[in-house]
Every structure is written in C-alpha cells, then in structure tokens.
Design an enzyme around this catalytic site. Structure first.
Site, PDB file in Angstrom:
ATOM      1  N   PRO A   9     -28.727   7.483  11.828  1.00  0.00           N
ATOM      2  CA  PRO A   9     -28.253   6.099  11.892  1.00  0.00           C
ATOM      3  C   PRO A   9     -27.946   5.455  10.546  1.00  0.00           C
ATOM      4  O   PRO A   9     -28.714   5.589   9.595  1.00  0.00           O
ATOM      5  CB  PRO A   9     -29.405   5.358  12.594  1.00  0.00           C
ATOM      6  N   ASN A  10     -26.816   4.766  10.525  1.00  0.00           N
ATOM      7  CA  ASN A  10     -26.359   3.947   9.385  1.00  0.00           C
ATOM      8  C   ASN A  10     -25.811   4.737   8.197  1.00  0.00           C
ATOM      9  O   ASN A  10     -25.345   4.139   7.232  1.00  0.00           O
ATOM     10  CB  ASN A  10     -27.465   2.983   8.896  1.00  0.00           C
ATOM     11  N   ARG A  17     -23.176  -1.485   1.495  1.00  0.00           N
ATOM     12  CA  ARG A  17     -24.186  -2.362   0.864  1.00  0.00           C
ATOM     13  C   ARG A  17     -25.251  -1.505   0.200  1.00  0.00           C
ATOM     14  O   ARG A  17     -25.272  -0.287   0.372  1.00  0.00           O
ATOM     15  CB  ARG A  17     -24.834  -3.258   1.934  1.00  0.00           C
ATOM     16  N   TYR A  22     -28.586   3.530  -2.493  1.00  0.00           N
ATOM     17  CA  TYR A  22     -27.856   4.694  -1.955  1.00  0.00           C
ATOM     18  C   TYR A  22     -26.647   5.115  -2.787  1.00  0.00           C
ATOM     19  O   TYR A  22     -25.954   6.067  -2.427  1.00  0.00           O
ATOM     20  CB  TYR A  22     -27.418   4.400  -0.509  1.00  0.00           C
ATOM     21  N   ASN A  73     -29.832  14.876   7.613  1.00  0.00           N
ATOM     22  CA  ASN A  73     -30.384  13.631   7.080  1.00  0.00           C
ATOM     23  C   ASN A  73     -30.617  12.742   8.303  1.00  0.00           C
ATOM     24  O   ASN A  73     -29.698  12.067   8.776  1.00  0.00           O
ATOM     25  CB  ASN A  73     -29.418  12.951   6.102  1.00  0.00           C
ATOM     26  N   ALA A  76     -33.368   6.876   9.264  1.00  0.00           N
ATOM     27  CA  ALA A  76     -34.634   6.228   9.641  1.00  0.00           C
ATOM     28  C   ALA A  76     -35.443   7.064  10.641  1.00  0.00           C
ATOM     29  O   ALA A  76     -36.676   6.977  10.685  1.00  0.00           O
ATOM     30  CB  ALA A  76     -34.350   4.845  10.216  1.00  0.00           C
ATOM     31  N   GLU A  97     -33.518  19.471   4.821  1.00  0.00           N
ATOM     32  CA  GLU A  97     -33.534  18.002   4.956  1.00  0.00           C
ATOM     33  C   GLU A  97     -32.962  17.395   3.674  1.00  0.00           C
ATOM     34  O   GLU A  97     -33.349  17.807   2.576  1.00  0.00           O
ATOM     35  CB  GLU A  97     -35.004  17.573   5.137  1.00  0.00           C
ATOM     36  N   HIS A  99     -32.087  13.655   1.687  1.00  0.00           N
ATOM     37  CA  HIS A  99     -32.118  12.193   1.594  1.00  0.00           C
ATOM     38  C   HIS A  99     -31.364  11.777   0.345  1.00  0.00           C
ATOM     39  O   HIS A  99     -31.599  12.336  -0.733  1.00  0.00           O
ATOM     40  CB  HIS A  99     -33.557  11.658   1.559  1.00  0.00           C
ATOM     41  N   ARG A 106     -40.227   5.032  -2.489  1.00  0.00           N
ATOM     42  CA  ARG A 106     -39.921   3.838  -1.700  1.00  0.00           C
ATOM     43  C   ARG A 106     -41.135   3.393  -0.859  1.00  0.00           C
ATOM     44  O   ARG A 106     -42.263   3.745  -1.168  1.00  0.00           O
ATOM     45  CB  ARG A 106     -38.670   4.107  -0.851  1.00  0.00           C
TER      46      ARG A 106
HETATM   47  O1  CA2 Z   1     -32.177   8.227   1.527  1.00  0.00           O
HETATM   48  C1  CA2 Z   1     -31.751   8.578   2.634  1.00  0.00           C
HETATM   49  O2  CA2 Z   1     -30.834   9.387   2.776  1.00  0.00           O
HETATM   50  C2  CA2 Z   1     -32.331   7.949   3.908  1.00  0.00           C
HETATM   51  O3  CA2 Z   1     -32.386   8.964   4.906  1.00  0.00           O
HETATM   52  C3  CA2 Z   1     -31.370   6.842   4.317  1.00  0.00           C
HETATM   53  C4  CA2 Z   1     -31.821   6.002   5.502  1.00  0.00           C
HETATM   54  C5  CA2 Z   1     -33.286   5.547   5.327  1.00  0.00           C
HETATM   55  O4  CA2 Z   1     -33.733   4.919   6.508  1.00  0.00           O
HETATM   56  C6  CA2 Z   1     -34.218   6.710   4.981  1.00  0.00           C
HETATM   57  O5  CA2 Z   1     -35.534   6.230   4.785  1.00  0.00           O
HETATM   58  C7  CA2 Z   1     -33.752   7.418   3.725  1.00  0.00           C
HETATM   59  C8  CA2 Z   1     -30.891   4.791   5.670  1.00  0.00           C
HETATM   60  C9  CA2 Z   1     -29.437   5.177   5.963  1.00  0.00           C
HETATM   61  C10 CA2 Z   1     -28.424   4.292   5.312  1.00  0.00           C
HETATM   62  O6  CA2 Z   1     -28.696   2.913   5.525  1.00  0.00           O
HETATM   63  C11 CA2 Z   1     -27.923   1.973   4.885  1.00  0.00           C
HETATM   64  C12 CA2 Z   1     -28.505   0.740   4.652  1.00  0.00           C
HETATM   65  C13 CA2 Z   1     -27.773  -0.260   4.007  1.00  0.00           C
HETATM   66  C14 CA2 Z   1     -26.470  -0.012   3.619  1.00  0.00           C
HETATM   67  C15 CA2 Z   1     -25.885   1.221   3.866  1.00  0.00           C
HETATM   68  C16 CA2 Z   1     -26.607   2.205   4.512  1.00  0.00           C
END
Ligand code: CA2
Length: 145
Positions: A9-10, A17, A22, A73, A76, A97, A99, A106
């Site tokens: 997701p995301n 953002r 990221y 990946n 969340a 895996e 990230h 974090r």
């Molecule tokens: O660092 C990573 O690749 C994560 O898997 C990214 C996830 C996060 O929940 C993991 O803890 C670590 C989040 C995906 C991206 O979320 C965004 C949030 C704001 C703006 C753009 C993407």
C-alpha cells in the site's frame, strides 16, 4: 530467470509527499529502474502493486511454479501481516524484503517485520536502488543452486 516484484500500500504514491523519508524518486522512476535492470541483467521482471492485503496474498500464491524469486516491499503490511508471512512460507520461493527508508531508525511500530521472517535478506534505507540490489542478490543465489 523470472522475478516477481511486489509492492504494498501507498508505494504508488512515492515522490508525491515525504521526500525526506522516501526520497524524491517517484513510482514511475521505480518502474523505469525495474525495466532497465531487467534488460541489463537479462531477467524477466513482473511488477505488481496493491493497496490490499488479500490481493498481495493472492499474487504470492499465484507465483508458485511461475517465478524463481520474489522481491517484496509489503509497505505498512510489513509490520502487521501474518497472512503475507504465511503466503511467503507456503510458496517457498526465495524472497528478498526491500524497504526504501531505513525502518530500523524509525518508529517503534515499524521495528517488527513479519514478511522479513520468510525472506533470505532485507535491504533497507537505500531508496529505490534497493530493488536493484535485491534482484542482483536473487540472481546470485539462483545461479548457486
Ligand atoms: O520504507 C519503506 O519502503 C516502507 O515499506 C514504506 C511504507 C511504510 O509503511 C513502511 O514502514 C516502510 C510506506 C509506503 C509509502 O508511503 C508513502 C507515504 C507518504 C507519501 C508517499 C508514500
């Protein structure tokens, strides 16, 4: 060699953002990197992104007998999904895996990775370049077998 790259997701919102966490690279940059890596390394790469846990589980199950390696990946779901862990264990396909951020630095709730328990390696904090490293690692271990 066939590699499935799964994003949770995301991840499709990358670059929109939070560049401080990221990086500035977008999801399209990631797709371009995967395409480039496939050509350079002579591997077949299929990328799939979903915001839904069950869909990711379905994709892992469908990979059985169809892919030689998985780069995942789970985003969340990394920190919550025993279903993804079980699916990775069930198919037994070598998985890495990835990230984008360094989750080890974090929040406390990001310090558990269920999916990571079924993976041969975890790469974190290297931005989208981590996906390339994961593909190279899978190639390496596949050639050793
Ligand atoms: O660092 C990573 O690749 C994560 O898997 C990214 C996830 C996060 O929940 C993991 O803890 C670590 C989040 C995906 C991206 O979320 C965004 C949030 C704001 C703006 C753009 C993407």
């Amino acid at each position: 060699m066939k590699i499935l790259v799964l994003n949770g997701p995301n991840i499709n919102m990358l670059g929109v953002r939070e560049p401080g966490i990221y990086g500035k690279e977008s999801f399209s940059d990631l797709l371009a990197l995967l395409e480039r890596t496939a050509k350079e390394e002579n591997v077949e790469i299929t990328q799939f992104q979903s915001n839904h846990e069950g869909v990711l589980v379905d994709k892992i199950q469908e990979a059985y007998g169809a892919f030689d390696g998985i780069v995942i990946n789970p985003a969340a779901y990394t920190h919550t999904s025993i279903a993804i862990l079980d699916a990775l264990k069930a198919v037994g396909i070598p998985a890495v895996e990835v990230h984008i951020s360094d989750v080890s630095k974090r929040e406390a709730f990001r310090q558990v990775s269920y999916a990571g328990m079924a993976c041969k390696k975890t790469i974190m904090g290297k931005g989208i370049a981590g996906y390339r490293e994961a593909i190279l690692y899978l190639k390496e271990i596949c050639n050793e077998q």
